[in-house]
Write an enzyme that holds these catalytic residues in place. Structure first.
Site, PDB file in Angstrom:
ATOM      1  CB  THR A  59      60.624   8.427  44.654  1.00 39.11           C
ATOM      2  OG1 THR A  59      61.974   8.518  44.282  1.00 39.11           O
ATOM      3  CG2 THR A  59      60.169   6.985  44.838  1.00 39.11           C
ATOM      4  CG  ASP A  60      63.410  13.721  42.199  1.00 35.32           C
ATOM      5  OD1 ASP A  60      62.711  14.630  42.680  1.00 35.32           O
ATOM      6  OD2 ASP A  60      64.566  13.911  41.779  1.00 35.32           O
TER       7      ASP A  60
END
Length: 319
Positions: free
Chosen positions: A223-224
């Site tokens: 997600t990052d």
């Protein structure tokens, strides 16, 4: 508001932490010297000067073990987004994540002891942007293993007990709902408006809908994944991932943060950028474009280029 600590393990606080404004983070920073000293003593480590400029809610430094080995210690404010970082790193060992040697969580503090990746230069300081695309996509392909194969089913008695169960990770839909609520408030309060009301409604609706309607394999997501969280490595795996914020869900989501970090291409032709990342990461082009539209609407007002990219994607017919 508490003032950030002046010295931690005998060294000045990195710039990233000195810029803290959140009251809860500042209160944690006031306790950071004692927290770091306690971990160093208990794990028998000696700290060297921390990495700079450092993160916004983590203290990260090279350390030496009692036998002279080189490692990296990360002491982090365990906020909601980063809750499952250590569990995700443990699940991805041998698949493109830096080696995690030890970890623990005590209250609002997480401590991770990791390999010292060499040379450890972030992707953000290497290669041109188009070349970075290829690296990011290759890292994501290595990490993309169906969650049940990665961790073992919750009821599997043969599963490795040192690994977290799939059910311990949150679904991507939960994060998207949380972020959509926050974005809706931001759009409602913005004067002048950040985007047309109809586009805001559609984009935030899409941001909630896409993670729920995914009927493909459920993947443990980084997600990052951005160019600062991929490090050059002199071992068999040329690049290693650090600092994940794991959730379970649709793999199309995981190319978005990389794109948001290249504002120039994001504004110039976001559809072509999405198509390139979809092709490199072996994803569906249309779904990647829809995810990018939703994320840009959600990030409008937070990322400088997100609103412009959302308008361009909508004008290009992304629905």
């Amino acid at each position: 508001m508490s003032s950030p600590a002046a010295l931690v393990a005998g060294h000045p606080l990195p710039e990233g932490l000195r810029a803290a404004q959140d009251p809860a983070l500042c209160a944690w920073l006031a306790r950071l010297p004692a927290l770091v000293d306690e971990v160093l003593e208990r794990w028998e480590l000696t700290a060297l000067p921390p990495f700079r400029p450092g993160g916004s809610s983590t203290w990260v430094a090279p350390v030496r073990t009692a036998d002279g080995g080189e490692r990296v210690l990360k002491v982090a404010w365990a906020h909601e987004e980063s809750r499952d970082e250590a569990a995700g790193m443990r699940a991805w060992q041998g698949l493109g994540a830096a080696q995690l040697l030890r970890s623990e969580r005590r209250g609002d503090t997480a401590a991770l002891l990791m390999e010292h990746v060499r040379p450890g230069v972030p992707l953000s300081r290497c290669l041109t942007w188009p070349e970075r695309d290829e690296v990011a996509a290759a890292v994501l392909r290595r990490l993309r293993v169906p969650v049940d194969e990665l961790l073992g089913a919750d009821d599997d008695p043969a599963a490795d007990s040192t690994l977290p169960a799939p059910s311990s990770f949150r679904p991507l839909a939960d994060m998207c709902a949380w972020w959509a609520d926050s974005a809706a408030r931001r759009h409602a309060e913005a004067v002048p408006s950040l985007l047309p009301a109809g586009l805001v409604e559609h984009g935030l609706g899409l941001f909630r809908e896409l993670p729920r309607d995914w009927d493909g394999e459920q993947i443990l997501l980084v997600t990052d994944l951005n160019p600062g969280n991929v490090l050059a490595h002199d071992g068999p795996e040329r690049w290693l991932m650090i600092d994940p914020k794991p959730y379970i869900g649709d793999p199309h989501y995981d190319v978005l943060q990389h794109m948001l970090n290249d504002g120039e291409r994001l504004v110039a032709d976001p559809g072509a950028f999405a198509d390139r990342m979809a092709d490199l990461a072996e994803l569906d082009r249309r779904r990647t474009r829809r995810w990018l539209l939703a994320r840009c609407v959600q990030e409008a007002g937070e990322f400088d280029d997100a609103a412009s990219a959302a308008l361009r994607l909508a004008a290009d017919g992304v629905e």
